[in-house]
Design a protein around this motif. Sequence first.
Motif, short mmCIF file in Angstrom:
data_model
loop_
_atom_site.label_atom_id
_atom_site.label_comp_id
_atom_site.label_asym_id
_atom_site.label_seq_id
_atom_site.Cartn_x
_atom_site.Cartn_y
_atom_site.Cartn_z
N ALA A 111 -8.00 1.60 -1.89
CA ALA A 111 -7.71 2.72 -2.46
C ALA A 111 -8.78 3.66 -1.91
N GLY A 112 -8.14 4.98 -1.40
CA GLY A 112 -9.12 6.07 -1.13
C GLY A 112 -9.52 5.94 0.58
N LYS A 113 -9.13 4.80 1.30
CA LYS A 113 -9.40 4.67 2.77
C LYS A 113 -8.26 5.11 3.41
N ALA A 150 0.89 -1.17 -0.16
CA ALA A 150 0.31 0.04 -0.14
C ALA A 150 0.88 1.25 -0.10
N VAL A 151 0.43 2.06 -0.70
CA VAL A 151 1.19 3.39 -0.75
C VAL A 151 0.04 4.43 -0.28
N VAL A 152 0.61 5.22 0.63
CA VAL A 152 -0.10 6.13 1.28
C VAL A 152 0.20 7.92 0.93
N ASP A 153 -0.72 8.76 1.06
CA ASP A 153 -0.24 10.10 0.84
C ASP A 153 0.16 10.85 2.22
N HIS A 154 0.31 12.08 2.33
CA HIS A 154 0.62 12.76 3.52
C HIS A 154 -0.42 12.76 4.46
N ILE A 210 -5.00 5.91 1.61
CA ILE A 210 -4.28 4.83 0.57
C ILE A 210 -4.61 5.35 -0.91
N ARG A 211 -3.56 5.52 -1.60
CA ARG A 211 -3.60 5.98 -2.95
C ARG A 211 -3.55 4.76 -3.81
#
Length: 146
Positions: free
Chosen positions: A87-89, A70-74, A78-79
Amino acid sequence: MIQMTMQGRLSKPIHDELVKLHHNFKLLQAIELLQESRSNFQAAVLSEDWIRLETFVQDASERDTFANLAVVDHTGTIRAASDPALAGKPYVAPKDSEILKRSPDVTASSVQLPNGTSVFNFDTPILFQNKEVGRIYMGTSKAGLD
């Protein structure tokens, strides 16, 4: 000389040491792979190119390189994930994980996923000008290590 039991098996202390060495080797391999992948993920996160990010993650997932990714933004959202439904959670760390290694670059832990799979979990920051802009969470299976 390697100690053998009367049945021709490795003695328990030698077996345990070999298992520990194999675990350490698997940890190092996963950390190296995670750090190599970080630059691809960094560019996509910085440009907010979520489609490109999803492509990277799905490609890695199809190669069975990871048990989970999983890759998450700042914001912790989850992106892209090996499980597209995530994704989006918001990212939620697995419960009951045992920390094996912690450094500024990577944290390694051991955890059992809800589906029963035992994995080594890793997380590392995605940095831009020394500021965290996201995180990568990756798990690799422990299958075959014991």
